[in-house]
Scaffold this active site. Structure first.
Site, mmCIF file in Angstrom:
data_model
loop_
_atom_site.group_PDB
_atom_site.id
_atom_site.type_symbol
_atom_site.label_atom_id
_atom_site.label_comp_id
_atom_site.label_asym_id
_atom_site.label_seq_id
_atom_site.Cartn_x
_atom_site.Cartn_y
_atom_site.Cartn_z
ATOM 1 N N GLY A 117 -2.875 -1.804 -7.310
ATOM 2 C CA GLY A 117 -1.722 -2.540 -7.051
ATOM 3 C C GLY A 117 -2.127 -3.814 -8.448
ATOM 4 N N HIS A 150 0.830 -1.211 -0.055
ATOM 5 C CA HIS A 150 0.007 -0.177 -0.034
ATOM 6 C C HIS A 150 0.832 1.507 0.098
ATOM 7 C CE1 HIS A 150 -2.808 -2.794 2.185
ATOM 8 N NE2 HIS A 150 -3.739 -2.679 1.057
#
Lengths: 273, 273
Positions: free
Chosen positions: A144, A34
């Protein structure tokens, strides 16, 4: 850094932003993967807004909604360190009411791979993202590559629904021994953590075969299966960017995706070649 | 007035607009009811964009998609006379591709009344409007009360998905003899046009009963049924604004809706009380 709980607070904050706004949607339990998304957004935008929301509609009945890791204090510190401007941490009843429309992800992309085991999962993802995109009105939104199918579905939704947002893919972050970072890694004990290394090793094996110009999908899958033994494999898939299985690697248009059980925990990983 | 065919052209035009932008989504075949929407938008906004698009996804198999009236030259003149700034008239393949996400209207609002006969209709409406809202980015969007259920579903969708758009309801426009204006009235021959007056007369009967403080839904429906004979009634519904049937009129929170066949043509009309 501001902590915003309501849609109205977000809209007020957004109205003070000039220039580009980056948005990083998360379910919290932030890790270095993250942090990579946060840093990408902070470096590429004038303002960055992060959402931390464990979205109930993307969990199926019987999944880990209740025990999904929640670490709000640590999350806030990580956001602050990364230079985030505001965190949106709404309660579920700020986002959902009793009667709700739903965004259905296209079946062609959402019924396979993760969607085969988790029917409705991507509909929940698309629905909450549509809400967040409308609330936050970001210039860029960061996703992602770890959740490869999610990334492709979100890119497709944004294009099909003409959402005026740029989706920015961010590379997978791995621990030094290769394990792709995931909030669900926290479910693993030491033995399982060691076993989980087989996932990235199997992808490394695939990568080495491809470098040696061995491009046959079946042969690559066989070699990966050997690497993964004795783990329970949910799928090994070799697909193009429309998620259609391909018999032979097409460099620049291939994703190798795996889902594997380590103990009771289902982990995913992938490689873009 | 500009005629825009592509999403890119709309975005370029939109970028030149300052102040408030009004949007009137239509399927063309414009009549005085539409003109009322156009005039409302033109008078309340700095710029008005109208879409003319016979949206295939809101027609069911076997419905009148192919024979739906198309009168583009007349539509363009009406828009010009009303002071519209731009018309968006895309081809279907500008809006839809092979693989598509879909907005599902909430079942609680979309499976009843029109949705009972036309399952999936409101999903198509919500999907195309989401696309158009994202393309056009209007301040205000105008919807006729004639399509009462559509109006309520669109208001609900905009609120639930946090779309930053104000939905403006516009009153039903009727011919001098009471017939609610509809593009589908063009399917009616002279005999049928005369029969079609029974719809508005039945609603006028209901209105008179309510004025006489007769608020019982069953009694009102009986009186309306008598007015409508011998036409084939699909439904007479007396509901609140969440489309739940109510036994007794609640002034300010009641809609009386009817769907009736006149020959082969299915007409709808309603009264907000």
């Amino acid at each position: 850094m501001q902590i915003l709980k309501t849609v109205q607070e977000v809209r007020q904050f957004r109205a003070t932003c000039s220039g580009n706004v980056g948005f990083v949607p998360t379910m919290g339990a932030l890790h270095a993967g993250h942090a990579q998304l946060l840093k990408s957004s902070v470096s590429q935008n004038d303002h960055t807004i992060v959402s931390i929301f464990v979205n109930p509609t993307q969990f199926l009945a019987g999944e880990d909604l209740d025990r999904y890791p929640r670490t709000p204090e640590a999350d806030i510190k990580i956001c602050e360190l990364c230079g985030v401007d505001a965190i949106f941490m709404p309660d579920a009843n700020e986002i959902y009411s009793q009667i709700e429309p739903k965004i259905l992800a296209p079946k062609e992309l959402s019924s396979t791979l993760e969607g085969a085991t988790r029917p409705g999962h991507f509909d929940g993802v698309c629905t909450v993202l549509t809400k967040f995109f409308n609330i936050i009105n970001p210039t860029n939104a960061y996703f992602g590559k770890k959740d490869a199918q999610q990334l492709l579905i979100v890119q497709h939704m944004v294009k099909s629904l003409f959402m005026p947002i740029n989706i920015v893919p961010v590379d997978i972050v791995r621990s030094s021994d290769g394990l792709a970072l995931s909030s669900r890694n926290s479910y693993l004990n030491d033995d399982e953590l060691a076993q989980a290394l087989k996932l990235s090793r199997s992808l490394m094996k695939a990568s080495n075969l491809i470098k040696a110009n061995k491009l046959n999908s079946l042969e690559i899958k066989d070699a990966m299966n050997s690497c993964l033994e004795p783990l329970k494999v949910d799928y090994i898939a070799i697909v193009d960017k429309s998620l259609k299985p391909i018999d032979s690697i097409e460099l620049g248009n291939t994703i190798i995706l795996i889902a594997v059980y380590v103990g009771n925990t289902r982990l995913i990983d992938n490689l873009w070649v």
